[in-house]
Design an enzyme around this catalytic site. Structure first.
Site, PDB file in Angstrom:
ATOM      1  N   LYS A 112       0.840  -1.217   0.000  1.00 49.69           N
ATOM      2  CA  LYS A 112       0.000   0.000   0.000  1.00 49.69           C
ATOM      3  C   LYS A 112       0.868   1.257   0.000  1.00 49.69           C
ATOM      4  CE  LYS A 112      -4.102  -1.882   0.365  1.00 49.69           C
ATOM      5  NZ  LYS A 112      -4.947  -2.035  -0.759  1.00 49.69           N
ATOM      6  N   LYS A 195      -2.830 -14.205  -9.083  1.00 47.49           N
ATOM      7  CA  LYS A 195      -4.110 -14.712  -8.574  1.00 47.49           C
ATOM      8  C   LYS A 195      -5.282 -13.897  -9.108  1.00 47.49           C
ATOM      9  CE  LYS A 195      -4.951 -11.974  -4.487  1.00 47.49           C
ATOM     10  NZ  LYS A 195      -6.030 -11.842  -3.565  1.00 47.49           N
ATOM     11  N   LYS A 198     -10.269  -8.892  -7.765  1.00 49.07           N
ATOM     12  CA  LYS A 198     -11.177  -7.901  -8.353  1.00 49.07           C
ATOM     13  C   LYS A 198     -10.423  -6.668  -8.841  1.00 49.07           C
ATOM     14  CE  LYS A 198     -12.789  -6.900  -3.794  1.00 49.07           C
ATOM     15  NZ  LYS A 198     -12.710  -8.282  -3.383  1.00 49.07           N
TER      16      LYS A 198
HETATM   17  P1  ADP Z   1      -9.421  -9.488  -3.786  1.00 51.37           P
HETATM   18  O1  ADP Z   1      -8.020 -10.044  -3.892  1.00 51.37           O
HETATM   19  O2  ADP Z   1     -10.181  -9.716  -5.046  1.00 51.37           O
HETATM   20  O3  ADP Z   1      -9.445  -8.054  -3.328  1.00 51.37           O
HETATM   21  P2  ADP Z   1     -10.198 -10.086  -1.102  1.00 51.37           P
HETATM   22  O4  ADP Z   1      -8.890  -9.561  -0.642  1.00 51.37           O
HETATM   23  O5  ADP Z   1     -11.430  -9.304  -0.811  1.00 51.37           O
HETATM   24  O6  ADP Z   1     -10.123 -10.368  -2.674  1.00 51.37           O
HETATM   25  O7  ADP Z   1     -10.352 -11.565  -0.515  1.00 51.37           O
HETATM   26  C1  ADP Z   1     -11.433 -12.079   0.223  1.00 51.37           C
HETATM   27  C2  ADP Z   1     -11.169 -13.536   0.553  1.00 51.37           C
HETATM   28  O8  ADP Z   1     -11.010 -14.276  -0.663  1.00 51.37           O
HETATM   29  C3  ADP Z   1      -9.867 -13.783   1.333  1.00 51.37           C
HETATM   30  O9  ADP Z   1     -10.054 -14.877   2.210  1.00 51.37           O
HETATM   31  C4  ADP Z   1      -8.875 -14.152   0.275  1.00 51.37           C
HETATM   32  O10 ADP Z   1      -7.832 -14.958   0.764  1.00 51.37           O
HETATM   33  C5  ADP Z   1      -9.755 -14.917  -0.699  1.00 51.37           C
HETATM   34  N1  ADP Z   1      -9.238 -14.794  -2.068  1.00 51.37           N
HETATM   35  C6  ADP Z   1      -9.230 -13.688  -2.874  1.00 51.37           C
HETATM   36  N2  ADP Z   1      -8.722 -13.951  -4.078  1.00 51.37           N
HETATM   37  C7  ADP Z   1      -8.372 -15.264  -4.050  1.00 51.37           C
HETATM   38  C8  ADP Z   1      -7.794 -16.149  -5.014  1.00 51.37           C
HETATM   39  N3  ADP Z   1      -7.497 -15.751  -6.255  1.00 51.37           N
HETATM   40  N4  ADP Z   1      -7.571 -17.433  -4.649  1.00 51.37           N
HETATM   41  C9  ADP Z   1      -7.902 -17.867  -3.400  1.00 51.37           C
HETATM   42  N5  ADP Z   1      -8.457 -17.091  -2.455  1.00 51.37           N
HETATM   43  C10 ADP Z   1      -8.689 -15.806  -2.764  1.00 51.37           C
END
Ligand code: ADP
Ligand code: TRP
Length: 332
Positions: A112, A195, A198
């Site tokens: 960040k 990975k 969003k």
């Molecule tokens: P993003 O990376 O899209 O912002 P978040 O940080 O809101 O997603 O993640 C919410 C939950 O989903 C967390 O438990 C995170 O570990 C899981 N998560 C997000 N993206 C993945 C992914 N590509 N594979 C596995 N788990 C994920």
């Protein structure tokens, strides 16, 4: 020790396949057998200063989508973080024992600092203490999350251990990230690397609410290469990623048959993507139907949130009464 399952995620938009396979699916399985708590981490999302309208809408969106994924208010406690004052109270106590150096070293904080240098607020710095409070307010022992959350869980264990040590009492367990006894899941992006997230470009991320058409379009555009030129070649990342995705949504037979055609160099990525897209559409169809069914049912959503709040506060208050007593806030 009794297993208590706790998880949550920030309301930053629609849920995607990574969120579902990485965290929510595990949780849905665990709610059947364990005491469990799942929440919308709306305080955490304040670190990026959302406007009030977006915040409100996003909270509703993720609540709807969690329910559509199968979180069942009759089996688990589903609530909003901001409805539980005990979480902020515990956050304050943990902050008193969290040190600047360790918070600054957290990789997500360092990222960040690079990506939003103009908004390095104290909430970002103390993100791990708030997350620890989320989990430990229910004395959580198991936390279904994706691989990217491992570091935060490590911090949570440190804070729990430290608190017990400072006050010389076993108040908190040391919670572990959990995936039904398997490796934590990392769902890959469709853009060939990293990975699914969003914050990817739109086309690389499959949202649970995506129409069949949208899914087909995104999958057909997924990055691949020109194909194998020698038998049993190691797969490049982009191709490996497609296979990984397939393992989540297709049958074992389907995966094996494409593995075989990769190994003997007859694979046609177009056919593989078509199959992957159809399997993804079918896999997500029940979730999408449920999203449509409850998205506008405000009465139901209000009821879920109210009931969740009441249940979560009972457990949270119990912990905070103990914590306050241990710290020395006692009646005369
Ligand atoms: P993003 O990376 O899209 O912002 P978040 O940080 O809101 O997603 O993640 C919410 C939950 O989903 C967390 O438990 C995170 O570990 C899981 N998560 C997000 N993206 C993945 C992914 N590509 N594979 C596995 N788990 C994920
Ligand atoms: N940090 C998590 C994420 O970005 C969200 C979260 C907040 C969380 N508090 C939590 C996850 C407690 C599990 C347990 O997705």
């Amino acid at each position: 020790m009794k297993e208590i399952v706790v998880s949550g995620s920030r309301p930053t938009g629609n849920l995607h396949l990574g969120n579902y396979l990485g965290a929510v699916k595990q949780f849905v399985l665990m709610q059947e057998k364990h005491e469990s708590y799942f929440f919308v981490a709306d305080y955490h999302s304040l670190t990026t200063h959302p406007n009030p309208k977006d915040l409100h809408e996003n909270v509703k969106t993720v609540l709807v989508e969690y329910l559509a994924c199968g979180l069942d208010p009759n089996k688990t406690t589903l609530y909003l973080q901001s409805d539980i004052p005990e979480i902020t109270e515990l956050y304050l106590f943990f902050n008193m024992h969290a040190y600047l150096g360790e918070l600054e070293r957290v990789p997500t904080f360092k990222e960040k600092a690079k990506s939003q240098p103009d908004n390095m607020n104290a909430g970002l710095l103390t993100y791990p203490t708030l997350m620890a409070a989320d989990i430990l307010v229910h004395k959580g022992t198991h936390v279904p999350v994706g691989k990217d959350q491992e570091q935060h869980l490590e911090m949570c264990r440190n804070f729990a251990r430290r608190f017990n040590h400072v006050y010389q009492q076993e108040v908190f367990p040391e919670p572990i990230p959990f995936n039904m006894g398997n490796e934590l899941v990392k769902v890959p992006s469709l853009n060939g690397t990293g990975k699914m997230s969003k914050s990817d470009d739109e086309n690389s991320c499959i949202f649970l609410k995506d129409s069949a058409e949208a899914i087909r379009k995104k999958v057909m555009r997924a990055v691949t290469d020109t194909g194998p030129t020698t038998p049993n070649e190691t797969k490049p990342e982009a191709v490996e990623n497609l296979f990984d995705l397939m393992k989540h949504v297709s049958t074992q037979d389907t995966v094996s048959s494409f593995e075989e055609s990769y190994n003997n160099m007859t694979i046609r990525y177009g056919d593989m993507k078509k199959q992957l897209a159809e399997d993804m559409v079918n896999y997500l169809a029940p979730i999408r139907e449920k999203i449509d069914a409850i998205a506008n049912d405000n009465t139901y959503l209000r009821h879920v949130a109210e009931e969740g709040k009441e249940k979560a506060r009972i457990s949270a208050r119990r912990t905070l009464d103990e914590v306050r007593n241990v710290i020395g806030f006692r009646n005369f």
